[in-house]
Design a protein around this motif. Structure first.
Motif, PDB file in Angstrom:
ATOM      1  N   VAL A   1       0.874  -1.171   0.000  1.00 45.76           N
ATOM      2  CA  VAL A   1       0.000   0.000   0.000  1.00 45.76           C
ATOM      3  C   VAL A   1       0.908   1.217   0.000  1.00 45.76           C
ATOM      4  N   ASP A   2       0.562   2.221  -0.806  1.00 42.53           N
ATOM      5  CA  ASP A   2       1.372   3.440  -0.821  1.00 42.53           C
ATOM      6  C   ASP A   2       0.456   4.654  -0.892  1.00 42.53           C
ATOM      7  N   ILE A   3       0.875   5.729  -0.245  1.00 43.61           N
ATOM      8  CA  ILE A   3       0.073   6.953  -0.220  1.00 43.61           C
ATOM      9  C   ILE A   3       0.039   7.636  -1.595  1.00 43.61           C
ATOM     10  N   ASP A   4       1.017   7.331  -2.428  1.00 42.49           N
ATOM     11  CA  ASP A   4       1.127   7.937  -3.764  1.00 42.49           C
ATOM     12  C   ASP A   4       0.103   7.325  -4.721  1.00 42.49           C
ATOM     13  N   GLU A   5      -0.881   8.143  -5.119  1.00 47.37           N
ATOM     14  CA  GLU A   5      -1.936   7.679  -6.036  1.00 47.37           C
ATOM     15  C   GLU A   5      -1.361   7.179  -7.362  1.00 47.37           C
ATOM     16  N   ASN A   6      -0.226   7.744  -7.773  1.00 49.49           N
ATOM     17  CA  ASN A   6       0.385   7.348  -9.052  1.00 49.49           C
ATOM     18  C   ASN A   6       0.911   5.917  -9.042  1.00 49.49           C
ATOM     19  N   LYS A   7       1.084   5.354  -7.854  1.00 54.68           N
ATOM     20  CA  LYS A   7       1.589   3.980  -7.773  1.00 54.68           C
ATOM     21  C   LYS A   7       0.468   2.944  -7.793  1.00 54.68           C
ATOM     22  N   ASN A   8      -0.801   3.409  -7.796  1.00 55.34           N
ATOM     23  CA  ASN A   8      -1.916   2.461  -7.771  1.00 55.34           C
ATOM     24  C   ASN A   8      -1.853   1.505  -8.962  1.00 55.34           C
ATOM     25  N   ASN A   9      -1.950   0.217  -8.657  1.00 52.11           N
ATOM     26  CA  ASN A   9      -1.917  -0.874  -9.651  1.00 52.11           C
ATOM     27  C   ASN A   9      -0.567  -1.080 -10.323  1.00 52.11           C
ATOM     28  N   LEU A  10       0.474  -0.444  -9.832  1.00 53.05           N
ATOM     29  CA  LEU A  10       1.810  -0.730 -10.360  1.00 53.05           C
ATOM     30  C   LEU A  10       2.294  -2.053  -9.780  1.00 53.05           C
ATOM     31  N   ILE A  11       3.227  -2.655 -10.473  1.00 51.44           N
ATOM     32  CA  ILE A  11       3.877  -3.867  -9.980  1.00 51.44           C
ATOM     33  C   ILE A  11       5.342  -3.519  -9.778  1.00 51.44           C
ATOM     34  N   LYS A  12       5.857  -3.771  -8.596  1.00 55.09           N
ATOM     35  CA  LYS A  12       7.275  -3.519  -8.322  1.00 55.09           C
ATOM     36  C   LYS A  12       7.857  -4.792  -7.726  1.00 55.09           C
ATOM     37  N   ASN A  13       8.866  -5.326  -8.353  1.00 52.92           N
ATOM     38  CA  ASN A  13       9.480  -6.584  -7.894  1.00 52.92           C
ATOM     39  C   ASN A  13       8.435  -7.675  -7.668  1.00 52.92           C
ATOM     40  N   ASP A  14       7.511  -7.800  -8.612  1.00 49.78           N
ATOM     41  CA  ASP A  14       6.440  -8.811  -8.560  1.00 49.78           C
ATOM     42  C   ASP A  14       5.409  -8.582  -7.461  1.00 49.78           C
ATOM     43  N   ILE A  15       5.441  -7.441  -6.818  1.00 48.33           N
ATOM     44  CA  ILE A  15       4.470  -7.130  -5.764  1.00 48.33           C
ATOM     45  C   ILE A  15       3.526  -6.052  -6.283  1.00 48.33           C
TER      46      ILE A  15
END
Length: 124
Positions: free
Chosen positions: A58-72
């Motif tokens: 979970v991240d406070i940054d709306e721009n990261k919504n639905n991103l995948i980082k290191n398979d997470i």
């Protein structure tokens, strides 16, 4: 040599070792984890904790919504609903704001305080 810096480096190093030991102990945990924070702290956790134990971040940054980082998968805080799963713990991977985040998770998202783990090595 600046003695003060050397001491703080040693202190930081000790805290980092404690953090690694804590993370390694989670490997034995039967529970899964949600990470709060998808930055440097998340990378640190992933270096020691098996990805299969992490449901999402979970991240406070709306721009990261639905991103995948290191398979997470990352979801924005505004899309986070408290996963009322007694087998899930939340690991706060943000340094310097853990108390504020924990308070928000408890009051706004009704997360059980016993399910929140802070990795904040900036705390004393």
């Amino acid at each position: 040599i600046n003695i003060k810096n050397t001491n703080s480096d040693i202190t930081f190093s000790k805290k980092l070792n404690l953090l690694y030991n804590k993370l390694e102990s989670f490997q034995e945990d039967k529970e899964n984890f949600i990470l709060y924070g998808a930055g440097t702290g998340m990378d640190l956790v992933l270096s020691k904790l098996c990805k299969s134990k992490i449901l999402f971040a979970v991240d406070i940054d709306e721009n990261k919504n639905n991103l995948i980082k290191n398979d997470i998968k990352i979801i924005s805080l505004s899309n986070f609903k408290n996963h009322d799963n007694k087998k899930t713990k939340i690991i706060i991977t943000v340094f310097g704001r853990a108390d504020e985040i924990k308070e928000n998770l408890i009051t706004t998202y009704k997360v059980d305080k016993n399910r929140i783990i802070s990795l904040d090595i900036l705390d004393d």
